[in-house]
Design an enzyme around this catalytic site. Structure first.
Site, short mmCIF file in Angstrom:
data_model
loop_
_atom_site.label_atom_id
_atom_site.label_comp_id
_atom_site.label_asym_id
_atom_site.label_seq_id
_atom_site.Cartn_x
_atom_site.Cartn_y
_atom_site.Cartn_z
N GLY A 80 0.74 -1.55 0.01
CA GLY A 80 -0.04 0.10 0.00
C GLY A 80 0.75 1.37 -0.04
O GLY A 80 0.39 2.48 -0.19
N GLU A 81 2.13 1.33 0.35
CA GLU A 81 2.85 2.48 0.29
C GLU A 81 3.47 3.02 -1.05
O GLU A 81 3.83 2.30 -1.85
CB GLU A 81 4.11 2.17 1.18
CG GLU A 81 3.65 2.04 2.65
CD GLU A 81 4.72 1.09 3.37
OE1 GLU A 81 5.77 1.44 3.70
OE2 GLU A 81 4.16 -0.20 3.37
N ALA A 82 3.53 4.49 -1.15
CA ALA A 82 3.62 5.00 -2.28
C ALA A 82 5.22 4.73 -2.80
O ALA A 82 5.06 4.36 -4.02
CB ALA A 82 3.32 6.78 -1.94
N LYS A 84 7.18 2.17 -2.31
CA LYS A 84 7.00 0.84 -2.82
C LYS A 84 6.18 0.84 -4.10
O LYS A 84 6.83 -0.07 -5.06
CB LYS A 84 6.46 -0.06 -1.66
CG LYS A 84 7.08 -0.30 -0.45
CD LYS A 84 6.73 -1.07 0.55
CE LYS A 84 7.65 -1.08 1.75
NZ LYS A 84 7.10 -2.06 2.83
N ILE A 85 5.09 1.23 -4.29
CA ILE A 85 4.51 1.11 -5.52
C ILE A 85 5.08 1.83 -6.60
O ILE A 85 5.35 1.21 -7.79
CB ILE A 85 3.05 1.74 -5.45
CG1 ILE A 85 2.14 0.85 -4.44
CG2 ILE A 85 2.43 1.78 -6.71
CD1 ILE A 85 0.70 1.16 -4.23
#
Ligand SMILES: *[C@@H]1O[C@H](CO)[C@@H](O)[C@H](O)[C@H]1NC(C)=O
Ligand SMILES: *[C@@H]1O[C@H](CO)[C@@H](O)[C@H](O)[C@H]1NC(C)=O
Length: 322
Positions: A80-82, A84-85
Site C-alpha cells: 500500500g505504500e507510495a 514501494k508502489i
C-alpha cells in the site's frame, strides 16, 4: 519469515542471491502473494535486486500494456505504500519497454499510462465510483504523455475496451484494492462544527469528495457554507469538554497559521476561513472513526497523484524542449 526463505536458505534448499530467490517467488505455487509483495517492496539491496530479477522473469513481448499488467499484478500483491508502489511500477515499466521497444517513447510514458489504467479499472468496476470514465475522457487524460506527443487513439481504445470488458484481478482481493489509494470514499452526514472565531457548535451537513470537505447548512443546499481543501492537513481524534466524539484537522507544517479554506457569509460574500484548526464532532465513536478514516484516505492518496504528476511534468518539459 512468512515465505520460508530464510529457512530454505538455512537448509540449502535455496541458493543465496537475488536471482534464485526471485525464481522461487515467481515459480513456486501457493505462496502468500501479500508476503511476496512485502518482500519485494523492501529497500535493502538484496530486496531491490530480487525485485529486478523477479520483474525480468516476466515475458511481456508482444503483449499490450493491459495484458502485461494483468500478468504482473497477478504475480504478487502490490503493497500500500507510495514509495514501494513507485519502485515496483518503475521496474514494471522498464521491463515492459525493454520487451516492446517501439511502443512508448520512454519508461515514464509507460509508467503514467499504467497508473491511468489501474485508475480506469477502479472507475469502471468499483460500484462506489459513480462518475465512470468515458473513452473520450481516458484519451484526453493521457494527452501529451508520450514525451509531449499523444499516444495513438487505436492503442488507447484497445486498452480501454480490454479493461471495460474484464476488470483486473488482484490476488487475495479483500475488496481493499487500490481504490482507497486513488478515489475518495465518498462520505456524507451531519456533524457539529466548532466556529472559528465564535466558539459555538453548529450543525452542518458535511460531504467529503475530491480531496475537499464541504459543509452545508441544509442537505438540499446547492452552495456550501464552506470548503476545506484537505491538502497538507492531518486529522486526529481530539477530546473536547462535554463533546466526546471529536476530530481535529490541522496543518502540521504551519501551526498557528490559518488553514487555507473559504466560507460564505450570511450575506452571500465568500471570504477566507478563519480557522487555525477545525474541530468537528460526531454522534458516536464509530462515526468519528469512520470520518477520520475517510478523511485520511482522502489525504493520503496525494502521494500517488504526486508521483504521477511529477512524471507528467518531466515528460511535458522534455517534449517542449525537443
Ligand atoms: C499473507 O501474508 C500477510 C502478510 O504477511 C498476512 O497478513 C496474511 O494473513 C497472510 N495470508 C494468509 C492466508 O496466510
Ligand atoms: C479492479 O477493479 C476490481 C473491481 O473493483 C477490483 O476487485 C480489483 O482489485 C481492481 N484491480 C486493481 C489493480 O485495482
Amino acid at each position: 519469515d512468512p515465505l520460508g526463505i530464510n529457512y530454505m536458505l538455512g537448509c540449502q534448499l535455496l541458493e543465496p542471491g537475488a536471482k534464485s530467490i526471485a525464481e522461487f517467488l515467481y515459480r513456486e505455487e501457493g505462496l502468500n502473494k501479500t508476503a511476496i509483495g512485502e518482500f519485494l517492496g523492501e529497500r535493502e539491496e538484496l530486496h531491490l535486486q530480487t525485485l529486478k530479477a523477479f520483474v525480468e522473469l516476466h515475458q511481456f513481448s508482444n503483449l499490450n500494456l493491459v495484458q502485461a499488467l494483468r500478468q504482473f499484478l497477478w504475480s504478487f500483491r502490490l503493497p500500500g505504500e507510495a514509495q514501494k508502489i513507485d519502485r515496483m511500477m518503475e521496474a514494471f515499466a522498464t521491463r515492459y519497454c525493454n520487451c516492446n521497444a517501439p511502443v512508448f517513447q520512454s519508461t515514464d510514458t509507460c509508467y503514467i499510462l499504467s497508473f491511468a489504467i489501474i485508475m480506469l479499472n477502479t472507475s469502471l468496476h468499483n460500484p462506489n465510483v459513480k462518475d465512470k470514465t468515458t473513452l473520450e475522457r481516458f484519451i484526453s487524460m493521457n494527452r501529451g504523455i508520450n514525451n509531449g506527443g499523444d499516444l495513438p487513439v487505436p492503442l488507447l481504445t484497445k486498452l480501454y475496451d480490454s479493461i471495460r470488458n474484464e476488470p483486473f484481478k488482484i490476488p487475495e482481493d479483500d475488496g481493499n484494492d487500490l481504490t482507497h489509494t486513488f478515489f475518495n470514499p465518498d462520505r456524507e452526514g451531519w456533524l457539529l462544527k466548532l466556529g472559528g472565531r465564535v466558539k459555538t457548535w453548529k450543525r452542518r451537513w458535511f460531504i467529503l469528495t475530491d480531496n475537499c470537505l464541504y459543509y452545508f447548512e441544509y442537505t438540499a443546499d446547492k452552495e456550501p457554507r464552506g470548503i476545506i481543501p484537505l491538502e497538507n492537513l492531518c486529522v486526529k481524534e481530539v477530546h473536547y469538554p462535554r463533546k466526546p466524539y471529536c476530530l481535529e484537522m490541522t496543518n502540521p507544517n504551519s501551526r498557528g497559521q490559518r488553514i487555507k479554506a473559504c466560507k460564505t457569509e450570511t450575506d452571500g460574500r465568500v471570504v477566507e476561513g478563519k480557522h487555525q484548526s477545525y474541530t468537528i464532532c460526531a454522534a458516536s465513536a464509530d462515526e468519528r472513526d469512520s470520518w477520520i478514516e475517510a478523511i485520511r484516505a482522502s489525504i493520503t492518496r496525494d502521494p500517488f497523484y504526486d508521483l504521477v504528476s511529477l512524471r507528467k511534468k518531466k515528460i511535458i518539459n522534455q517534449g517542449n524542449q525537443d
